[in-house]
Design an enzyme around this catalytic site. Structure first.
Site, PDB file in Angstrom:
ATOM      1  N   LYS A  57      34.375  38.447  28.335  1.00 40.45           N
ATOM      2  CA  LYS A  57      33.701  39.142  29.444  1.00 40.45           C
ATOM      3  C   LYS A  57      32.209  38.914  29.305  1.00 40.45           C
ATOM      4  O   LYS A  57      31.709  38.675  28.195  1.00 40.45           O
ATOM      5  CB  LYS A  57      33.995  40.649  29.395  1.00 40.45           C
TER       6      LYS A  57
ATOM      7  N   GLY B 171      36.140  48.910  47.939  1.00 41.46           N
ATOM      8  CA  GLY B 171      35.529  47.579  47.892  1.00 41.46           C
ATOM      9  C   GLY B 171      36.604  46.532  48.080  1.00 41.46           C
ATOM     10  O   GLY B 171      37.614  46.776  48.740  1.00 41.46           O
ATOM     11  N   ASN B 172      36.409  45.374  47.481  1.00 49.54           N
ATOM     12  CA  ASN B 172      37.370  44.274  47.625  1.00 49.54           C
ATOM     13  C   ASN B 172      38.787  44.740  47.305  1.00 49.54           C
ATOM     14  O   ASN B 172      39.707  44.572  48.109  1.00 49.54           O
ATOM     15  CB  ASN B 172      36.930  43.126  46.688  1.00 49.54           C
TER      16      ASN B 172
ATOM     17  N   GLY C 172      40.092  47.932  46.654  1.00 47.47           N
ATOM     18  CA  GLY C 172      40.573  49.128  47.343  1.00 47.47           C
ATOM     19  C   GLY C 172      40.918  48.862  48.799  1.00 47.47           C
ATOM     20  O   GLY C 172      41.974  49.288  49.294  1.00 47.47           O
TER      21      GLY C 172
ATOM     22  N   GLY D  80      37.634  54.346  45.905  1.00 48.31           N
ATOM     23  CA  GLY D  80      36.954  53.045  45.917  1.00 48.31           C
ATOM     24  C   GLY D  80      37.457  52.209  47.075  1.00 48.31           C
ATOM     25  O   GLY D  80      38.662  52.076  47.287  1.00 48.31           O
TER      26      GLY D  80
HETATM   27  P1  NAD Z   1      33.629  46.348  44.599  1.00 50.06           P
HETATM   28  O1  NAD Z   1      32.256  46.306  44.052  1.00 50.06           O
HETATM   29  O2  NAD Z   1      34.009  45.424  45.712  1.00 50.06           O
HETATM   30  O3  NAD Z   1      34.004  47.843  45.115  1.00 50.06           O
HETATM   31  C1  NAD Z   1      33.798  48.990  44.352  1.00 50.06           C
HETATM   32  C2  NAD Z   1      34.039  50.199  45.228  1.00 50.06           C
HETATM   33  O4  NAD Z   1      33.926  51.366  44.424  1.00 50.06           O
HETATM   34  C3  NAD Z   1      33.054  50.392  46.380  1.00 50.06           C
HETATM   35  O5  NAD Z   1      33.763  50.805  47.527  1.00 50.06           O
HETATM   36  C4  NAD Z   1      32.178  51.554  45.915  1.00 50.06           C
HETATM   37  O6  NAD Z   1      31.687  52.318  47.004  1.00 50.06           O
HETATM   38  C5  NAD Z   1      33.173  52.347  45.141  1.00 50.06           C
HETATM   39  N1  NAD Z   1      32.564  53.292  44.217  1.00 50.06           N
HETATM   40  C6  NAD Z   1      31.508  53.127  43.396  1.00 50.06           C
HETATM   41  N2  NAD Z   1      31.263  54.280  42.763  1.00 50.06           N
HETATM   42  C7  NAD Z   1      32.182  55.182  43.169  1.00 50.06           C
HETATM   43  C8  NAD Z   1      32.465  56.550  42.886  1.00 50.06           C
HETATM   44  N3  NAD Z   1      31.707  57.218  42.030  1.00 50.06           N
HETATM   45  N4  NAD Z   1      33.481  57.146  43.525  1.00 50.06           N
HETATM   46  C9  NAD Z   1      34.238  56.488  44.393  1.00 50.06           C
HETATM   47  N5  NAD Z   1      34.034  55.185  44.697  1.00 50.06           N
HETATM   48  C10 NAD Z   1      33.024  54.553  44.107  1.00 50.06           C
HETATM   49  O7  NAD Z   1      34.574  46.134  43.338  1.00 50.06           O
HETATM   50  P2  NAD Z   1      36.081  45.606  43.308  1.00 50.06           P
HETATM   51  O8  NAD Z   1      36.084  44.139  43.097  1.00 50.06           O
HETATM   52  O9  NAD Z   1      36.842  46.194  44.438  1.00 50.06           O
HETATM   53  O10 NAD Z   1      36.553  46.249  41.919  1.00 50.06           O
HETATM   54  C11 NAD Z   1      36.917  47.612  41.839  1.00 50.06           C
HETATM   55  C12 NAD Z   1      37.518  47.860  40.468  1.00 50.06           C
HETATM   56  O11 NAD Z   1      38.643  47.005  40.288  1.00 50.06           O
HETATM   57  C13 NAD Z   1      36.578  47.595  39.282  1.00 50.06           C
HETATM   58  O12 NAD Z   1      36.894  48.505  38.243  1.00 50.06           O
HETATM   59  C14 NAD Z   1      36.959  46.203  38.853  1.00 50.06           C
HETATM   60  O13 NAD Z   1      36.641  45.935  37.488  1.00 50.06           O
HETATM   61  C15 NAD Z   1      38.468  46.248  39.093  1.00 50.06           C
HETATM   62  N6  NAD Z   1      39.057  44.927  39.234  1.00 50.06           N
HETATM   63  C16 NAD Z   1      38.742  44.148  40.308  1.00 50.06           C
HETATM   64  C17 NAD Z   1      39.291  42.892  40.395  1.00 50.06           C
HETATM   65  C18 NAD Z   1      38.999  42.006  41.573  1.00 50.06           C
HETATM   66  O14 NAD Z   1      39.538  40.897  41.601  1.00 50.06           O
HETATM   67  N7  NAD Z   1      38.229  42.436  42.556  1.00 50.06           N
HETATM   68  C19 NAD Z   1      40.167  42.423  39.400  1.00 50.06           C
HETATM   69  C20 NAD Z   1      40.488  43.250  38.336  1.00 50.06           C
HETATM   70  C21 NAD Z   1      39.915  44.517  38.267  1.00 50.06           C
END
Ligand code: NAD
Length: 426
Positions: free
Chosen positions: A104, A219-220, A222, A217
């Site tokens: 990482k 983002g991508n 959620g 959450g």
């Molecule tokens: P992202 O940055 O696209 O989205 C993150 C989301 O979390 C946003 O909607 C943000 O508003 C929200 N958020 C931030 N703080 C918050 C809080 N206190 N309460 C509620 N919501 C909050 O990130 P992502 O890519 O969607 O990743 C989200 C999680 O999934 C992370 O933990 C990441 O490590 C994990 N993850 C993502 C992937 C991937 O491929 N995208 C793969 C494995 C794990």
């Protein structure tokens, strides 16, 4: 005191060690990363100011293949967190059976306060600093929190400049038109849902009573999870972001929520402007605006943390009203919360299985780059489904056999594979 992310990893290791009856030597080998590399990036901002940013690459294990793991740009990215995430990557790649290790990276700064040009400078500086340590057969980075395909493309370009030849497989999560894989953008959510449905089928729970979902959450991960689940007939009863959320028992439309997010607004603005909410609209929709903390107590069947680590804690685990927690975020449940949830009979589908679809498709991208192939979205999806369902089957069977949680079973499987690998006894 709150358990740190790396302490949580050690807690998972201790539990799995009991299942596997590991020796002290084996436990010691699995406790620490192979290497933690810390550098300082000096970047000139657009106003001429020079800033020094701490940058990390932690290589946990390459016992099963090249190191693999994302790079996070976040003000709180620090050594403890990056170490924990590197260990989880090694577990994840082993759980889904792809021939990668775990690593990482991170840069400790707040990209929200930086221009796009400045972020590009940070990305390129990171690659120059770690060029000796990474590479398509050595250590392959990918996007993580606040990094994205465009940033991966800048990084690949900088890496190719340093080594003086093309190296498309040095980074994954690139834009599709620049050697990325079809289906990578939705892979994490798709993978999680393949696992969820495999679990519900095994338990005979694929009926209407198991279809209410709350998501933290948007983002991508959620948003994609919400969209796919809704298309499959689930009801998205609540979603939240960093500013709060909305609870609507009759079901939210993820596309509508996403439109609000894309305009740079928060989810509560579906009904409110600032602190003033449209009481009639809320009443007509039988909806209410919730705080960030309220999401944990929403009555639902499936709760999906898809934001940050360490959010389900010893304090709020007793309020969780779901019967299944699908961990899309990395490390959302603390060990204290795990114990409470287990006692309450709430099943946790652990991150190292549930969110491994992202790294599985990263592996497909790497393979396509290496072989000069381009796979269709359908092909990627088919292989992802097979990979995730197979991994789930192994974890579920092990959990039943040992009478342990899915998390303990997943870690036991992964540690077994790590120790059995040719370099695992190093
Ligand atoms: P992202 O940055 O696209 O989205 C993150 C989301 O979390 C946003 O909607 C943000 O508003 C929200 N958020 C931030 N703080 C918050 C809080 N206190 N309460 C509620 N919501 C909050 O990130 P992502 O890519 O969607 O990743 C989200 C999680 O999934 C992370 O933990 C990441 O490590 C994990 N993850 C993502 C992937 C991937 O491929 N995208 C793969 C494995 C794990």
């Amino acid at each position: 005191m709150k358990t740190s992310a790396f302490e949580a990893y050690h807690s998972h290791l201790q539990r799995a060690a009991q299942i596997l009856r590991l020796s002290k030597e084996d436990i010691a080998r699995l406790r620490e990363p192979d290497r933690s590399i810390i550098k300082t990036l000096v970047v000139e901002r657009e106003n001429g100011e020079k800033v020094s940013l701490p940058a990390y690459r932690v290589q946990f294990s390459n016992a099963r293949g090249p190191y693999k793991g994302g790079i996070r740009f976040h003000p709180e990215a620090g050594l403890d967190e990056v170490k924990a995430l590197s260990a989880e990557m090694a577990i994840k790649t082993a759980v889904v059976g792809i021939p990668f290790g775990g690593a990482k990276g991170g840069v400790g700064f707040d990209p929200k306060g930086y221009s796009k040009k400045e972020i590009e400078k940070v990305a390129r500086a990171y690659v120059r600093a770690f060029a000796e340590d990474i590479g398509p057969d050595k250590d392959i980075p990918a996007p993580d929190v606040y990094t994205n395909p465009e940033i991966m493309q800048w990084m690949r370009d900088e890496y190719e400049k340093v080594i003086g030849r093309p190296a498309p497989a040095a980074f994954t999560g690139k834009p599709v038109e620049a050697g990325g894989s079809e289906g990578r953008d939705t892979a994490t959510a798709d993978g999680a849902i393949f696992v969820l449905e495999a679990y519900l089928k095994k338990k005979g729970l694929m009926d209407s009573t198991t279809k209410r979902v709350a998501i933290q959450g948007f983002g991508n991960a959620g948003f994609n999870a919400a969209r796919v689940l809704r298309n499959l007939g689930y009801t998205i009863v609540a979603v939240s972001d960093s500013k709060g959320g909305v609870h609507k028992p009759s079901g939210l439309d993820p596309e509508e929520v996403n439109r609000v997010k894309e305009e740079g607004r928060s989810i509560t603005e579906l009904y409110c402007k600032g602190s003033v909410c449209d009481a009639k609209k809320l009443s007509d929709d039988h909806a209410n605006v919730i705080t960030g903390e309220d999401i944990f107590g929403i009555s639902c069947d499936i709760f999906i943390p898809a934001a940050l680590g360490g959010v389900i804690t010893g304090e709020n685990a007793a309020r969780v009203e779901a019967s299944v927690i699908l961990e899309i975020a990395n490390g959302p449940t603390t060990p204290e919360a795990d114990a409470i949830l287990e006692e309450r009979g709430i099943v946790v589908i652990p991150d190292v299985l549930a969110n491994a679809g992202g790294v599985a498709v990263s592996y497909f991208e790497w393979l396509q780059n290496k072989k000069g192939e381009v796979w269709s979205k359908e092909e990627v999806r088919k292989r992802l489904k097979e990979t995730m369902e197979h991994a789930f089957g192994e974890v579920f069977a092990r959990a039943e056999k040992e009478k342990v949680s899915l998390r303990d079973a997943a870690y036991a499987i992964a540690f077994g594979k790590l120790l059995a690998a040719p370099l695992g006894k190093k």
